[in-house]
Write a protein that holds these residues in place. Structure first.
Motif, PDB file in Angstrom:
ATOM      1  N   PHE A 281       0.820  -1.208   0.000  1.00  0.00           N
ATOM      2  CA  PHE A 281       0.000   0.000   0.000  1.00  0.00           C
ATOM      3  C   PHE A 281       0.856   1.260   0.000  1.00  0.00           C
ATOM      4  O   PHE A 281       0.617   2.179  -0.774  1.00  0.00           O
ATOM      5  CB  PHE A 281      -0.947  -0.009   1.209  1.00  0.00           C
ATOM      6  CG  PHE A 281      -1.942   1.120   1.209  1.00  0.00           C
ATOM      7  CD1 PHE A 281      -3.034   1.096   0.350  1.00  0.00           C
ATOM      8  CD2 PHE A 281      -1.788   2.211   2.050  1.00  0.00           C
ATOM      9  CE1 PHE A 281      -3.955   2.132   0.340  1.00  0.00           C
ATOM     10  CE2 PHE A 281      -2.697   3.253   2.047  1.00  0.00           C
ATOM     11  CZ  PHE A 281      -3.783   3.214   1.186  1.00  0.00           C
ATOM     12  N   ARG A 282       1.828   1.321   0.874  1.00  0.00           N
ATOM     13  CA  ARG A 282       2.742   2.472   0.971  1.00  0.00           C
ATOM     14  C   ARG A 282       4.127   1.955   1.340  1.00  0.00           C
ATOM     15  O   ARG A 282       4.277   1.185   2.269  1.00  0.00           O
ATOM     16  CB  ARG A 282       2.290   3.457   2.044  1.00  0.00           C
ATOM     17  CG  ARG A 282       0.929   4.073   1.833  1.00  0.00           C
ATOM     18  CD  ARG A 282       0.877   4.992   0.674  1.00  0.00           C
ATOM     19  NE  ARG A 282       1.131   6.357   1.100  1.00  0.00           N
ATOM     20  CZ  ARG A 282       1.119   7.389   0.299  1.00  0.00           C
ATOM     21  NH1 ARG A 282       0.876   7.227  -0.963  1.00  0.00           N
ATOM     22  NH2 ARG A 282       1.340   8.583   0.741  1.00  0.00           N
ATOM     23  N   GLN A 283       5.152   2.399   0.606  1.00  0.00           N
ATOM     24  CA  GLN A 283       6.521   2.006   0.906  1.00  0.00           C
ATOM     25  C   GLN A 283       7.324   3.218   1.340  1.00  0.00           C
ATOM     26  O   GLN A 283       7.173   4.305   0.790  1.00  0.00           O
ATOM     27  CB  GLN A 283       7.179   1.360  -0.300  1.00  0.00           C
ATOM     28  CG  GLN A 283       6.603   0.001  -0.614  1.00  0.00           C
ATOM     29  CD  GLN A 283       7.396  -0.694  -1.700  1.00  0.00           C
ATOM     30  OE1 GLN A 283       8.323  -0.139  -2.273  1.00  0.00           O
ATOM     31  NE2 GLN A 283       7.029  -1.924  -1.985  1.00  0.00           N
ATOM     32  N   GLY A 284       8.182   3.020   2.302  1.00  0.00           N
ATOM     33  CA  GLY A 284       9.056   4.088   2.762  1.00  0.00           C
ATOM     34  C   GLY A 284      10.350   4.126   1.963  1.00  0.00           C
ATOM     35  O   GLY A 284      10.575   3.320   1.063  1.00  0.00           O
ATOM     36  N   TRP A 285      11.176   5.080   2.294  1.00  0.00           N
ATOM     37  CA  TRP A 285      12.481   5.209   1.654  1.00  0.00           C
ATOM     38  C   TRP A 285      13.440   5.918   2.597  1.00  0.00           C
ATOM     39  O   TRP A 285      13.026   6.527   3.575  1.00  0.00           O
ATOM     40  CB  TRP A 285      12.404   5.927   0.313  1.00  0.00           C
ATOM     41  CG  TRP A 285      11.696   7.254   0.321  1.00  0.00           C
ATOM     42  CD1 TRP A 285      10.388   7.475   0.034  1.00  0.00           C
ATOM     43  CD2 TRP A 285      12.261   8.544   0.632  1.00  0.00           C
ATOM     44  NE1 TRP A 285      10.091   8.808   0.144  1.00  0.00           N
ATOM     45  CE2 TRP A 285      11.232   9.489   0.512  1.00  0.00           C
ATOM     46  CE3 TRP A 285      13.518   8.979   1.008  1.00  0.00           C
ATOM     47  CZ2 TRP A 285      11.426  10.849   0.742  1.00  0.00           C
ATOM     48  CZ3 TRP A 285      13.714  10.331   1.234  1.00  0.00           C
ATOM     49  CH2 TRP A 285      12.685  11.243   1.098  1.00  0.00           C
ATOM     50  N   PHE A 286      14.732   5.837   2.308  1.00  0.00           N
ATOM     51  CA  PHE A 286      15.768   6.523   3.080  1.00  0.00           C
ATOM     52  C   PHE A 286      16.854   6.985   2.124  1.00  0.00           C
ATOM     53  O   PHE A 286      17.263   6.248   1.237  1.00  0.00           O
ATOM     54  CB  PHE A 286      16.374   5.603   4.146  1.00  0.00           C
ATOM     55  CG  PHE A 286      17.460   6.277   4.939  1.00  0.00           C
ATOM     56  CD1 PHE A 286      17.133   7.094   6.011  1.00  0.00           C
ATOM     57  CD2 PHE A 286      18.793   6.128   4.603  1.00  0.00           C
ATOM     58  CE1 PHE A 286      18.114   7.746   6.733  1.00  0.00           C
ATOM     59  CE2 PHE A 286      19.782   6.778   5.315  1.00  0.00           C
ATOM     60  CZ  PHE A 286      19.445   7.586   6.384  1.00  0.00           C
ATOM     61  N   LEU A 287      17.307   8.230   2.297  1.00  0.00           N
ATOM     62  CA  LEU A 287      18.434   8.762   1.525  1.00  0.00           C
ATOM     63  C   LEU A 287      19.492   9.272   2.491  1.00  0.00           C
ATOM     64  O   LEU A 287      19.187  10.065   3.388  1.00  0.00           O
ATOM     65  CB  LEU A 287      17.993   9.926   0.638  1.00  0.00           C
ATOM     66  CG  LEU A 287      17.111   9.614  -0.559  1.00  0.00           C
ATOM     67  CD1 LEU A 287      16.690  10.907  -1.253  1.00  0.00           C
ATOM     68  CD2 LEU A 287      17.829   8.706  -1.533  1.00  0.00           C
ATOM     69  N   ALA A 288      20.720   8.824   2.300  1.00  0.00           N
ATOM     70  CA  ALA A 288      21.833   9.361   3.077  1.00  0.00           C
ATOM     71  C   ALA A 288      22.138  10.758   2.555  1.00  0.00           C
ATOM     72  O   ALA A 288      21.976  11.043   1.363  1.00  0.00           O
ATOM     73  CB  ALA A 288      23.051   8.451   2.948  1.00  0.00           C
ATOM     74  N   TRP A 289      22.569  11.639   3.445  1.00  0.00           N
ATOM     75  CA  TRP A 289      22.831  13.033   3.032  1.00  0.00           C
ATOM     76  C   TRP A 289      23.800  13.131   1.857  1.00  0.00           C
ATOM     77  O   TRP A 289      23.536  13.900   0.913  1.00  0.00           O
ATOM     78  CB  TRP A 289      23.352  13.843   4.214  1.00  0.00           C
ATOM     79  CG  TRP A 289      22.374  14.005   5.338  1.00  0.00           C
ATOM     80  CD1 TRP A 289      22.557  13.668   6.652  1.00  0.00           C
ATOM     81  CD2 TRP A 289      21.053  14.562   5.272  1.00  0.00           C
ATOM     82  NE1 TRP A 289      21.429  13.960   7.390  1.00  0.00           N
ATOM     83  CE2 TRP A 289      20.500  14.516   6.566  1.00  0.00           C
ATOM     84  CE3 TRP A 289      20.282  15.082   4.239  1.00  0.00           C
ATOM     85  CZ2 TRP A 289      19.218  14.974   6.857  1.00  0.00           C
ATOM     86  CZ3 TRP A 289      19.007  15.529   4.525  1.00  0.00           C
ATOM     87  CH2 TRP A 289      18.493  15.477   5.822  1.00  0.00           C
TER      88      TRP A 289
END
Length: 149
Positions: free
Chosen positions: A55-63
């Protein structure tokens, strides 16, 4: 089959309305449960465990992976912004968060990107008005269902 075991069409339709409202409320709660996480290592979007990944997926980005921020016009005439990585992947910058100015300052500090022109999509007072009208409509819907039963 006895007459009492057969349900009439209006009863079935009303049951369907209740099920639809319940499913819609659950889907809305899931969509609005987005959580923005800012850490010393990066920015991420997460959802509670009860929200299924399909339904909804998260994400992460390193600076260090954020190389640019690009604006895009919306269909309603506003602007949204995407965080761009060296692989040209784009992640939508959360625009409707409490502490938006603090978030943009941290992104600017951590990435060196200029965030002065980045503004939230809508102001808090707009959402307060929308919430008030939504609650009013919900109360009217409940009254109609109750009075029609």
């Amino acid at each position: 089959m006895t007459k009492s075991s057969v349900r009439s069409f209006p009863e079935i339709a009303l049951s369907s309305v209740y099920i639809g409202i319940s499913l819609g409320a659950l889907a809305l709660a899931a969509a609005l449960s987005e959580q923005v996480h800012l850490t010393e290592t990066g920015i991420g979007i997460n959802y509670p465990q009860w929200v299924p990944a399909w339904f909804r997926q998260g994400w992460f980005l390193a600076w260090p992976d954020i190389t640019a921020i690009k604006p895009r016009a919306t269909g309603q005439g506003g602007l949204v912004y995407y965080l761009i990585t060296p692989k040209e992947s784009a992640h939508l910058l959360p625009m409707r968060v409490a502490g938006f100015a603090q978030m943009t300052r941290m992104i600017e500090t951590q990435t060196g990107l200029k965030m002065a022109t980045v503004k939230p999509l809508a102001q808090v007072w707009m959402y307060s008005i929308l919430l008030g009208f939504s609650l009013l409509l919900a109360l009217i819907d409940i009254w109609i269902l109750w009075a029609g039963h």
